[in-house]
Design a protein around this motif. Structure first.
Motif, PDB file in Angstrom:
ATOM      1  N   MET A   1       3.131 -10.571   6.222  1.00 40.96           N
ATOM      2  CA  MET A   1       2.800  -9.281   5.640  1.00 40.96           C
ATOM      3  C   MET A   1       2.904  -8.172   6.679  1.00 40.96           C
ATOM      4  SD  MET A   1       2.275 -10.102   2.545  1.00 40.96           S
ATOM      5  CE  MET A   1       1.508  -8.702   1.736  1.00 40.96           C
ATOM      6  N   ILE A   2       3.545  -8.468   7.802  1.00 40.09           N
ATOM      7  CA  ILE A   2       3.783  -7.456   8.830  1.00 40.09           C
ATOM      8  C   ILE A   2       5.256  -7.087   8.746  1.00 40.09           C
ATOM      9  CG2 ILE A   2       3.787  -6.972  11.309  1.00 40.09           C
ATOM     10  CD1 ILE A   2       1.007  -7.510  10.563  1.00 40.09           C
ATOM     11  N   PRO A   3       5.580  -5.808   8.468  1.00 37.90           N
ATOM     12  CA  PRO A   3       6.997  -5.444   8.360  1.00 37.90           C
ATOM     13  C   PRO A   3       7.698  -5.510   9.713  1.00 37.90           C
ATOM     14  CG  PRO A   3       5.600  -3.491   8.201  1.00 37.90           C
ATOM     15  CD  PRO A   3       4.679  -4.688   8.242  1.00 37.90           C
TER      16      PRO A   3
ATOM     17  N   TYR B   1       7.016  -8.030   3.093  1.00 37.27           N
ATOM     18  CA  TYR B   1       7.536  -9.393   2.929  1.00 37.27           C
ATOM     19  C   TYR B   1       8.859  -9.585   3.676  1.00 37.27           C
ATOM     20  CZ  TYR B   1       4.053 -10.788  -0.495  1.00 37.27           C
ATOM     21  OH  TYR B   1       2.881 -11.127  -1.100  1.00 37.27           O
ATOM     22  N   ARG B   2       9.303  -8.562   4.348  1.00 38.95           N
ATOM     23  CA  ARG B   2      10.580  -8.571   5.076  1.00 38.95           C
ATOM     24  C   ARG B   2      11.754  -8.852   4.143  1.00 38.95           C
ATOM     25  NH1 ARG B   2       9.638  -9.626  11.422  1.00 38.95           N
ATOM     26  NH2 ARG B   2       7.563  -8.738  11.512  1.00 38.95           N
TER      27      ARG B   2
END
Lengths: 795, 272
Positions: free
Chosen positions: B1-3, B43-44
């Motif tokens: 959840m980290i772009p 979510y990349r």
């Protein structure tokens, strides 16, 4: 005497929670709020394969990212834990298979989400970038995905060193078999049903996280974790890593819910602790929401086969249950015990003759399962309550009538159940009658008949669920008989300060429930002080050294009772001091409203504040008495408590679309004496919605490759307030004789009751169309297909 | 959840935004309300290296009516459509559909231009604009052009917009005629599993989440124009479509829903 009879007014009142101002203003500190300068951030590389050999791990691209410092494989990390592995505290049978569960896999990944490498970085962002950039070379192996696949002939093995995927088989009263067979042979009615308990993702508001902070000079370590069980985590971490317990402190900061998924000892807690000790620097990890879907335990996951034998009147004579339960790839802390907690309750609240329960648990290439709100009891309640409705149809009576014919009578308590438990108290028929009246069942049935007659596509269904559950875990000796690796007591200390403020130290570990409020109300009433003058300390092993934490609706019945008893012990000491000051016999003293007075001589009195100060100065205490006013109690309950109730769901089903609208929900619960009805109602509301979520919305869907398809909250449908039905609650308390307050517990009741009520309502709505079963979750598509199939093909 | 890492630019004007897009090419994405883009980045699933924030271009927040047309600035929030008295009178359908998008937080951030540019076939407002026979106004380095909504959407999250173009305005004819919008979902805040928009008493019918773009149900429109009953017209709603399969609905069930909901929408829009 119960506390409500002597209470001046706090217990039983809808007092607002003292926890809420800090939570609502953002002042509360959760794990990710902790400022730890210089901390090493861990990013976990998780397997994208359900089952694969790890051929190679290439960290070059990750290491090229600014802020990424190291990439470590399971092999690299192995020396950190040596012979240690993640613990399972519940070896339910002597021959249970418990494969070695390393915090980071070596050689083979066993499920999507299995940790296969870690990245150490300067920030959470760099850790995430690094973890995404690590390239793992997998050699895929055949995966076992569904429970039934695990026991199929020629099934691939989840663990190549075991000779099958079976973890254990556990049975209750297997020597009943001939009698049970005879009961089924003689039965006028036999019900045989197969139900699926889909896997669920716990999804508390706050995902997991941990931070390990070493003090290198002395070799101490403080582990902060978003956990329900700091005390158990401390013991387990000490054992796994060989750290002296005297060097280890575990703190649970504000924890944003758990529902059982934080009742565990996780890889990241062990990993961060071991790395922090090795590096002499803080090491931390915060779980992402998408990560949590595969890295935190999941709930349920069973195939249930339940059979009822009944006489011509529908009186049940035998219940026979066979379960297949999904452990996932490894055993977490209490994974194998979860089906057993239900195993005692598949006969529900009914006075049946004979009972047989057998559970075979299997390994699959999926995330481990473990306790999730209700832990075994929702599954049991679902099976028996669905099957009772089938029996009602077979006998030709209403759902309420079949229940009435089988209920344990109100005069039968204490009641020894067919599964060997002793139920404490209850009045199941009165509870059901109240629910029937509140839900206007007759009116709903009339509406149902009218809509059927008019050919309306909006069908009405009414569904019942009468449940009994076991809370107040647990008598330590009973846990011993179940091979559980800990006791079931709880500890409390109550101290009165020189200025007559009260400090309560509890071994219970709140993560949203409202312990501080409730403990304060209990103590305030006993001592005659204001609840705001009571502080409650918890969740830190340095502050509250003894405790067994919060799960299984145990806090009030065990931890709250410990607080109650410690308060009484403090009052006993205060009484001795008061008698000394008043030169009276202790037997002649009354204690009311915070004042000791001599019976018959009302002017001879001393307030608790005076005694507290006297105990502090210790200038004039009775001979031999220790200074200070405090007491510690460790309470081991003599029995479980048995909350019960009847819930009635009313649904409207659109037969054109399959859409189910939960239009009314009535719950009448007997959770014993209520300390704070506001908190009870909150627990029941949330519990019902969580149970209804299993019935209608939530499903951890895996594809045939073992990939979790419903891996985000867009696809995994946690319902919101907008989906909640109108809750209409009532209660009917039969105080538990097991503990002095007469309390039972309510944290899981709603979840235990709701799923069968909702599905029974859906089936009731559609029964005239030929529908006899609908799988959970009863999605519109599932319901539409069930109707179409019953009508002989898609419309 | 980290772009993934990205650069961030604030556009001071439409021209500035377009020049930034020109400068960064297809590495850049416009950020308006962000309620579709940012989750994809977390979510990349989307990894733009530059975000050009147009969310502060308040001169693109307006609802103007006149000459039989409603003109809406691209940065107008869904909540502004939902609560606009002018829109409720001039194009009640659009106001009503806007009120069904996501939840209040989404509606206070999400923009009409953003949801159309995002071109998600499961979104509500693109289908509504399609049924209404709307027009999209886009500006690029060479100036403005008008694109009929029927020509705008080309595939999943794809449209005829060039990399250096941005939507500035959406126009719909005033008066919705007999209209209705049916949104079928499981949770209030979710995208439609299937949606049906009917405008002009059945002259414009479009479907949500029944293909790779919001689709015009031309067979239904023709049937209505030919005097068919709502039930007869709805029977062809899914004909020729290739609806997606997902956890909520497979193609067969989606097609069934499209027929059921189209009949309901036509009935509600005044088609017998």
């Amino acid at each position: 005497m119960t506390i409500t009879e002597e209470a001046p007014g706090h217990v039983g009142s809808r007092r607002l929670r003292k926890e809420d101002p800090a939570l609502l203003t953002g002042e509360a500190k959760f794990i990710d709020d902790l400022a730890l300068p210089g901390a090493i951030w861990v990013g976990v590389v998780r397997s994208t394969e359900a089952h694969a050999n790890i051929v190679g791990i290439d960290g070059a691209a990750a290491l090229a990212i600014d802020g990424v410092n190291e990439v470590l494989s399971g092999e690299d990390l192995a020396p950190l834990w040596g012979e240690g592995a993640l613990p399972c505290a519940w070896p339910v049978t002597p021959d249970m298979k418990n494969p070695t569960h390393l915090p980071v896999a070596r050689g083979t990944a066993k499920y999507v989400g299995d940790a296969v490498a870690v990245v150490l970085a300067d920030s959470r962002y760099a850790a995430a970038d690094g973890a995404a950039a690590v390239v793992v070379d997998y050699e895929p192996l055949p995966a076992v995905v569904e429970i039934t696949d695990a026991v199929a002939d020629g099934a691939p093995l989840v663990h190549a060193d075991l000779d099958s995927n079976e973890c254990y088989t556990w049975g209750l009263w297997g020597d009943n078999a001939p009698a049970v067979d005879a009961a089924f042979a003689e039965a006028a009615h036999v019900v045989s049903e197969r139900y699926l308990q889909q896997r669920l993702i716990p999804a508390p508001m706050e995902p997991r996280g941990c931070a390990a902070v070493p003090s290198p000079a002395g070799g101490e370590l403080t582990l902060y974790s978003a956990t329900q069980i700091p005390h158990i985590l401390k013991v387990m971490t000490a054992v796994v890593l060989g750290i002296g317990e005297n060097k280890l402190r575990v703190v649970a900061p504000s924890v944003g819910g758990g529902f059982g998924c934080k009742l565990n000892v996780y890889a990241e807690e062990i990993l961060c602790s071991a790395l922090a000790m090795q590096r002499g620097a803080p090491v931390r990890w915060t779980e992402g929401r998408a990560e949590a879907a595969v890295s935190t335990i999941q709930g349920r996951g069973q195939v249930q086969h339940i059979e009822l034998a009944a006489d011509a009147d529908g009186k049940v004579t035998a219940v026979r249950v066979k379960l297949l339960a999904d452990m996932g790839a490894y055993l977490q802390l209490v994974t194998p015990g979860v089906p057993l907690l239900g195993g005692f309750l598949y006969h529900g609240c009914y006075d049946i003759g004979l009972y047989m329960f057998e559970c075979t648990s299997v390994f699959t290439n999926r995330t481990p399962t473990d306790a999730y709100r209700g832990a075994g009891r929702p599954e049991a309640t679902y099976a028996i309550e669905r099957a009772m409705d089938s029996l009602a149809v077979s006998v030709g009576v209403s759902p309420e009538e079949i229940r009435a014919r089988n209920f344990i009578g109100a005069d039968a308590f204490p009641y020894e159940s067919a599964a060997g438990l002793v139920f404490d108290s209850g009045d199941y028929q009165t509870v059901l009658d109240k629910a029937v009246a509140l839900a206007d069942v007759d009116g709903r049935r009339a509406e149902q008949a009218q809509r059927r007659a008019s050919g309306s596509s909006k069908r009405i269904g009414v569904g019942f669920s009468s449940y009994v559950e076991m809370c107040g875990l647990a008598p330590s000796r009973v846990l011993a008989s179940l091979d559980y690796g800990a006791g079931g007591w709880e500890a409390a200390t109550v101290r009165i300060s020189p200025t007559c403020k009260v400090q309560v130290v509890t071994g219970s570990t709140p993560h949203g429930q409202g312990h501080e409020t409730c403990w304060s109300m209990i103590v305030a009433d006993k001592l005659g002080v204001d609840p705001d003058d009571v502080e409650v300390l918890h969740s830190d092993t340095a502050v509250s050294p003894t405790g067994l934490d919060t799960y299984g609706s145990r806090s009030l019945a065990v931890g709250g009772t410990a607080v109650y008893m410690a308060t009484e012990k403090v009052i006993d000491k205060a009484r001795a001091i008061a008698a000394h000051q008043l030169e009276a016999s202790e037997d002649d003293l009354e204690f009311s409203g915070g004042v000791f007075s001599v019976r018959g001589t009302p002017e001879a009195e001393v307030p608790l504040a005076g005694i507290a100060f006297a105990a502090f100065t210790a200038h004039d205490l009775p001979d031999g008495m220790e200074p200070n006013l405090e007491a510690h109690v460790t309470y081991d309950p003599p029995n479980f408590t048995f909350p019960n109730g009847t819930h009635i769901a009313t649904v409207e089903v659109d037969t054109d679309t399959g859409d189910v609208d939960l239009i009314d929900y009535v719950a009448v619960d007997d959770c014993g004496v209520q300390i704070n009805p506001l908190i009870v109602e909150g627990q029941v509301h949330g519990g019902i919605l969580q149970g209804a979520a299993q019935a209608l919305y939530e499903d951890a869907v895996y594809n045939s490759d073992g990939q979790l398809v419903s891996a985000n909250l867009g696809d995994y449908l946690v319902p919101s307030a907008a989906e909640a039905p109108r809750f209409r609650l009532d209660s009917h308390a039969t105080p538990s004789p097991t503990n002095p307050m007469g309390v039972k517990g309510v944290g899981e009741a709603g979840t235990i009751a709701a799923a069968p009520a909702v599905i029974n309502a859906v089936v009731d709505a559609l029964r005239d169309l030929g529908v006899t079963d609908v799988d959970m979750p009863a999605s519109p598509q599932t319901v539409w297909r069930a109707i179409a199939d019953a009508q002989g093909g898609a419309s | 959840m980290i772009p993934a890492a990205f650069d961030y630019e604030v556009a001071e004007s439409v021209d500035h935004a377009i020049s930034l897009l020109g400068e960064h090419g297809d590495d850049a994405k416009l950020l308006a309300g962000g309620h579709s883009l940012i989750p994809m980045m977390r979510y990349r699933l989307a990894t733009p290296s530059v975000l050009v924030d147009v969310g502060r271009l308040d001169d693109l927040r307006y609802i103007r009516t006149g000459n039989g047309t409603v003109s809406i600035g691209a940065l107008t929030r869904h909540s502004e459509l939902e609560h606009s008295a002018a829109l409720a009178e001039a194009c009640p359908m659009l106001a009503s559909v806007a009120a069904l998008v996501g939840d209040p937080a989404v509606r206070h951030r999400g923009t009409l231009g953003g949801t159309i540019a995002h071109a998600d076939p499961a979104s509500d407002l693109p289908a509504a604009v399609l049924a209404l026979g709307g027009t999209i106004v886009a500006q690029g380095p060479g100036g403005s052009r008008e694109i009929a909504a029927t020509d705008f959407f080309t595939g999943y999250f794809e449209s005829v917009l060039a990399d250096d173009e941005m939507i500035t305005e959406v126009r719909v004819p005033a008066g919705s005629g007999g209209w209705n919008y049916q949104k079928f979902n499981r949770r209030a805040q979710d995208w439609a599993i299937v949606g049906v928009a009917v405008a002009g008493g059945g002259a414009g019918v479009s479907l949500v989440n029944m293909g790779s773009t919001p689709v015009r149900a031309s067979g239904v429109e023709a049937a209505v124009a030919g005097g068919a009953s709502a039930a007869e017209a709805a029977a062809v709603a899914a004909d020729g479509l290739d609806p997606p399969d997902d956890l909520n609905a497979d193609a067969e069930y989606r097609s069934h829903l499209a027929r059921v909901l189209t009949e309901r929408a036509l009935n509600a829009a005044g088609v017998a």
